[in-house]
Enzyme design. Structure first.
Site, PDB file in Angstrom:
ATOM      1  N   GLY A  36     120.913 105.666  15.506  1.00 53.46           N
ATOM      2  CA  GLY A  36     121.138 104.341  15.066  1.00 53.46           C
ATOM      3  C   GLY A  36     120.206 103.986  14.040  1.00 53.46           C
ATOM      4  N   ASP A  64     123.658 111.450  20.762  1.00 58.63           N
ATOM      5  CA  ASP A  64     124.358 110.054  20.088  1.00 58.63           C
ATOM      6  C   ASP A  64     125.567 111.169  19.673  1.00 58.63           C
ATOM      7  OD1 ASP A  64     125.561 108.313  17.922  1.00 58.63           O
ATOM      8  OD2 ASP A  64     123.670 108.265  17.505  1.00 58.63           O
ATOM      9  N   ASN A  65     126.851 110.306  19.325  1.00 60.16           N
ATOM     10  CA  ASN A  65     127.728 110.729  18.901  1.00 60.16           C
ATOM     11  C   ASN A  65     128.736 110.775  17.501  1.00 60.16           C
ATOM     12  OD1 ASN A  65     129.100 108.418  19.316  1.00 60.16           O
ATOM     13  ND2 ASN A  65     130.884 108.345  19.814  1.00 60.16           N
ATOM     14  N   ASN A 131     126.821 105.640  33.650  1.00 61.36           N
ATOM     15  CA  ASN A 131     126.783 106.408  33.309  1.00 61.36           C
ATOM     16  C   ASN A 131     125.161 106.805  33.589  1.00 61.36           C
ATOM     17  OD1 ASN A 131     129.015 108.165  34.083  1.00 61.36           O
ATOM     18  ND2 ASN A 131     129.584 107.972  31.405  1.00 61.36           N
ATOM     19  N   TYR A 179     132.578  93.023  22.018  1.00 58.84           N
ATOM     20  CA  TYR A 179     130.719  93.311  22.144  1.00 58.84           C
ATOM     21  C   TYR A 179     130.348  92.715  23.030  1.00 58.84           C
ATOM     22  CZ  TYR A 179     126.614  94.195  19.886  1.00 58.84           C
ATOM     23  OH  TYR A 179     124.867  94.586  19.791  1.00 58.84           O
ATOM     24  N   LYS A 183     128.261  94.111  26.429  1.00 62.87           N
ATOM     25  CA  LYS A 183     127.510  93.652  26.321  1.00 62.87           C
ATOM     26  C   LYS A 183     126.711  92.895  28.138  1.00 62.87           C
ATOM     27  CE  LYS A 183     125.492  95.890  23.633  1.00 62.87           C
ATOM     28  NZ  LYS A 183     124.935  97.432  23.485  1.00 62.87           N
ATOM     29  N   TYR A 193     121.935  97.714  39.767  1.00 61.36           N
ATOM     30  CA  TYR A 193     120.888  98.668  40.115  1.00 61.36           C
ATOM     31  C   TYR A 193     119.456  98.153  40.304  1.00 61.36           C
ATOM     32  CZ  TYR A 193     123.896 102.690  39.050  1.00 61.36           C
ATOM     33  OH  TYR A 193     125.374 103.492  39.420  1.00 61.36           O
ATOM     34  N   ARG A 220     126.659  94.778   7.833  1.00 61.25           N
ATOM     35  CA  ARG A 220     125.572  93.655   8.198  1.00 61.25           C
ATOM     36  C   ARG A 220     124.905  92.617   7.878  1.00 61.25           C
ATOM     37  NH1 ARG A 220     123.005  95.642  14.017  1.00 61.25           N
ATOM     38  NH2 ARG A 220     122.783  97.025  13.333  1.00 61.25           N
TER      39      ARG A 220
HETATM   40  N1  UDP Z   1     127.652  87.115   6.520  1.00 55.78           N
HETATM   41  C1  UDP Z   1     127.736  86.714   5.198  1.00 55.78           C
HETATM   42  N2  UDP Z   1     128.176  87.919   4.418  1.00 55.78           N
HETATM   43  C2  UDP Z   1     128.079  89.175   4.661  1.00 55.78           C
HETATM   44  C3  UDP Z   1     127.335  89.493   5.920  1.00 55.78           C
HETATM   45  C4  UDP Z   1     127.688  88.618   6.470  1.00 55.78           C
HETATM   46  O1  UDP Z   1     127.566  85.945   4.972  1.00 55.78           O
HETATM   47  O2  UDP Z   1     128.130  89.990   3.844  1.00 55.78           O
HETATM   48  C5  UDP Z   1     126.884  85.910   7.754  1.00 55.78           C
HETATM   49  C6  UDP Z   1     127.651  86.665   8.745  1.00 55.78           C
HETATM   50  O3  UDP Z   1     128.669  85.201   8.607  1.00 55.78           O
HETATM   51  C7  UDP Z   1     126.718  85.670   9.488  1.00 55.78           C
HETATM   52  C8  UDP Z   1     125.503  86.305   9.393  1.00 55.78           C
HETATM   53  O4  UDP Z   1     125.367  86.431   8.349  1.00 55.78           O
HETATM   54  O5  UDP Z   1     127.289  84.078   9.885  1.00 55.78           O
HETATM   55  C9  UDP Z   1     125.247  87.451  10.263  1.00 55.78           C
HETATM   56  O6  UDP Z   1     125.521  88.342  10.563  1.00 55.78           O
HETATM   57  P1  UDP Z   1     125.600  89.777  10.280  1.00 55.78           P
HETATM   58  O7  UDP Z   1     127.037  90.407  10.605  1.00 55.78           O
HETATM   59  O8  UDP Z   1     124.544  90.251  10.496  1.00 55.78           O
HETATM   60  O9  UDP Z   1     125.592  89.537  11.919  1.00 55.78           O
HETATM   61  P2  UDP Z   1     125.335  89.022  13.562  1.00 55.78           P
HETATM   62  O10 UDP Z   1     124.381  87.341  13.400  1.00 55.78           O
HETATM   63  O11 UDP Z   1     127.286  88.424  12.861  1.00 55.78           O
HETATM   64  O12 UDP Z   1     125.540  89.613  14.644  1.00 55.78           O
END
Ligand code: UDP
Length: 353
Positions: A36, A64-65, A131, A179, A183, A193, A220
């Protein structure tokens, strides 16, 4: 060919760690999620340390898978003392020999992917963590779990900047629940643990880490925006655009992670990210326009069906605990980090997707 990382960034990470890295000399480390975004940095840093600084090399076993690691994830480097095993950590992993450190970074961290793979997301954080803790217990390894700033959910504005002691505001049924909740369970397992089995465990809560190596198919915000800038398309801002984040450049983050792995106090969770600036996504688009020196346009859009709504309105960490316990102090300004990231993505990302 452009590499997924900048060599100068790897040197910056190693220099930022100082003498404490000597403790890795001759050690065996298992790294999950090693293909990743963050895992690939660990591989480069450990390889650099073994080749240039340590008396005895690190033996690194990477698991990693490859479910969400993108094209770079499949491009597995061949380095001495580093071996790759295609393994899904939701299955038990047996290892012959001693293990000094387990870095459990496997997970599906991009909202696009956890919306697509909710069950897998849940399983990797719960079964995978169980695991890996079992393996750590057998070997008395130091164990580090990669959690997330998402465990705080949509924080109460009175609790911002967010301290590790804040319990969060998370929905168990919302689109991000697979998620966030898994987490949280991973953290609970690590805590059990520590308390019941005497294992040295730590939890890391990363806050919006970015940098070279983020795949264009990560979806992202920064890879999306960089990809749109490269193709001269307007940036798509989801929701109101007033939601805020605090971004941390990858070299600072990896230094923070390695400091936790080496020096974290047993049982403790650490926020790793930047203590500022907290910026709205609209302001992020404006800063990118300045930094890229291009005529970047943006438009406010609905959330696409592929992206989980119900997101945190604000996200800003309090990192004073990591400063006090680990001397963690991010060095790279937002503009400098964005400049490095955009220069890299201009070369690495494709011109058409
Ligand atoms: N976001 C956006 N346009 C994109 C992708 C994300 O405006 O193309 C916004 C999303 O709504 C959030 C922020 O950017 O408010 C960060 O999103 P990301 O998916 O990077 O991760 P997050 O912080 O939500 O886990």
């Amino acid at each position: 060919m452009t590499k997924f990382f900048l060599q100068s960034d790897i040197v910056e990470i190693v220099n930022g760690l100082g003498k404490s890295v000597k403790e890795f000399s001759g050690k065996t480390i298992i790294l999950t999620g090693g293909r990743g975004f963050l895992g690939r940095y660990f591989i480069e840093v450990f390889n650099y340390l073994s080749k240039n600084l340590l008396e005895k090399p690190i033996r690194l076993i990477v698991l990693d898978n490859l479910i969400a690691s993108g094209r770079e994830g499949l491009n597995i480097p061949v380095y001495e003392n580093i071996s790759f095993i295609n393994h899904n950590v939701i299955e038990p992993f047996k290892f012959e020999g001693e293990v000094d450190f387990i870095i459990h970074a496997a997970g599906i961290a991009s909202p696009f992917y956890y919306k697509k793979f909710p069950i897998e997301t849940l399983e990797v954080s719960i079964l995978g963590t169980k695991n890996m803790l079992t393996l750590a217990e057998q070997n008395k390894s130091r164990f580090c779990f990669f959690s997330s700033s998402e465990i705080y959910g949509d924080p109460d504005p009175k609790k911002i900047p967010i301290k590790e002691s804040y319990r969060g505001n998370v929905s168990c049924q919302g689109p991000r629940a697979c998620y966030d909740e898994s987490k949280r369970v991973g953290e609970t397992l690590s805590d059990i643990y520590f308390n019941y089995k005497g294992l040295h465990t730590n939890t890391i809560r990363p806050f919006n880490i970015y940098g070279p190596g983020m795949q264009e198919t990560d979806y992202r915000v920064l890879p999306n925006f960089a990809s749109q800038i490269k193709r001269n398309l307007p940036l798509n801002i989801y929701g109101s655009g007033n939601q805020t984040r605090t971004f941390c450049y990858v070299t600072d983050a990896i230094i923070g992670f390695l400091l936790v792995i080496l020096k974290g106090k047993g049982g403790e969770a650490y926020n790793i990210g930047n203590s500022g600036p907290e910026i709205s996504i609209i302001d992020l688009a404006k800063i990118l326009k300045e930094v890229s020196l291009k005529n970047v346009q943006y438009k406010i859009t609905e959330y696409p069906s592929t992206y989980p709504e119900d997101e945190p309105n604000r996200r800003l960490p309090d990192i004073s605990k990591a400063l006090k316990d680990l001397s963690f102090k991010p060095q790279i300004s937002l503009r400098e980090g964005l400049k490095r990231f955009l220069n890299w993505s201009e070369l690495y990302y494709s011109s058409d997707k």
